[in-house]
Write an enzyme that holds these catalytic residues in place. Structure first.
Site: not given
Ligand SMILES: C[C@@](CO)(OP(=O)(O)O)[C@H](O)COP(=O)(O)OP(=O)(O)OC[C@H]1O[C@@H](n2ccc(N)nc2=O)[C@H](O)[C@@H]1O
Ligand SMILES: Nc1ncnc2c1ncn2[C@@H]1O[C@H](COP(=O)(O)OP(=O)(O)O)[C@@H](O)[C@H]1O
Length: 293
Positions: A15, A101-102, A104, A107-109, A142
């Protein structure tokens, strides 16, 4: 419940966030967001799952660091088992193509992919949509988005979804995935440090620019690109700001960081401009993906 042996291959897309505003900070440190999630078919991970009698999950993938209990897939399995009692033996081979860490949501997907499969196979132990969504939100903010496959506005921590039509017909999206890892936790903490008291700053919303003039333009005038993370992420990763500027110089009508980064999206009116820009970035060893709406 008896479960037959089954071999299933699942595709987990990624995403981007074309709009992301941090609107507040909660007592528990999580942030309230207003964000527009857009699903993209690539890059995508592949999960090959062998389900069968017995219990427990085993994950293997190229990156040993991702094969442990902390993998979001393992966390999804455990959460579903605890909530429903449905815990068949599951051997998962994970082919990672979504960079971590992109920004995208890789991990959530992956987690959402396994949750959907388990819920489809759980029979009368399956969860209704609301309960599955709540369980997903506990695995990652996410994850609920990936349980459905439509563009969606989201509020809350990102789990309150409103599916939406995207009026981007005719645009081409160029997704850049610089080989830079930006930790989501780091990005939120950096945002907190730059916004003491959790006061969101002025929305730095940028409008898609027309070929001839900047600012609002029809039909995209109501379409905003914005990401609250850009200030802090570009401050620590200046190369990402340069990539954003290069997207605009290459003809993008707008460009924005996705999520907490490091990926960036450029929206082009001309597909040929997007294709030329993609070639230029790939020559610089920066993975680039094109998606036409
Ligand atoms: C920043 C966003 C934007 O879509 O995505 P990514 O850049 O990671 O893809 C999301 O908010 C990331 O969602 P996700 O990666 O699922 O976060 P989680 O694993 O739930 O949380 C990881 C950490 O991010 C912080 N967190 C996450 C979501 C949120 N609304 N507020 C937060 O403060 C919290 O410190 C949490 O411990
Ligand atoms: N199935 C998975 N795919 C990717 N990362 C994962 C997964 N399970 C755990 N992780 C951890 O979650 C962190 C965040 O990964 P990812 O969700 O891909 O990045 P972002 O939060 O930037 O979208 C990674 O650095 C990794 O340590």
């Amino acid at each position: 419940m008896n479960i037959d042996r089954e071999h299933i291959t699942l595709t987990a897309g990624c995403k981007v966030n074309l709009y992301l505003d941090i609107t507040g900070v909660r007592e528990n440190g999580y942030h309230d967001l207003l964000t527009l999630f857009v699903p993209l078919p690539e890059p995508a991970d592949t999960l090959t799952v062998d389900l069968g009698p017995g219990t427990g999950i085993r994950i293997d993938c190229g990156n040993q660091a991702l094969c442990g209990e902390d993998n979001t897939i393992a966390r999804a399995y455990r959460a579903f088992a605890q909530a429903t009692g449905f815990a068949p033996a599951a051997a998962v081979h994970l082919e990672k193509r979504i960079p971590t860490g992109a920004g995208l949501g890789g991990g959530s997907s992956d987690a959402a992919c396994l949750l959907r499969l388990l819920n489809d196979r759980a029979g009368n132990m399956a969860l209704d949509a609301q309960k599955l969504n709540a369980l997903a939100a506990g695995i990652g903010a996410d994850v609920p988005f990936f349980l459905q496959d439509s563009p969606a506005w989201a509020t809350g921590i990102g789990e309150r979804l409103t599916p939406t039509a995207l009026d981007l017909k005719g645009f081409t999206l160029l997704l850049l995935c610089p080989r830079v890892h930006v930790s989501t936790v780091w990005a939120y903490r950096a945002w907190d440090a730059a916004h003491p008291g959790g006061r969101p700053g002025e929305k730095g919303a940028e409008y898609l620019t027309c070929g001839t003039s900047a600012g609002k333009c029809f039909p995209c005038s109501h379409f905003l690109l914005h990401n609250s993370f850009e200030g802090v992420v570009f401050g620590s990763f200046p190369e990402l700001r340069i990539f954003k500027e290069r997207l605009l110089r290459n003809g993008a009508a707008g460009a924005v960081l996705s999520g907490s980064g490091a990926s960036l999206c450029g929206l082009f009116r001309q597909h040929t401009d997007a294709a030329h820009a993609a070639d230029e970035f790939r020559r610089d060893n920066i993975p680039a993906f094109i998606h036409s709406f």
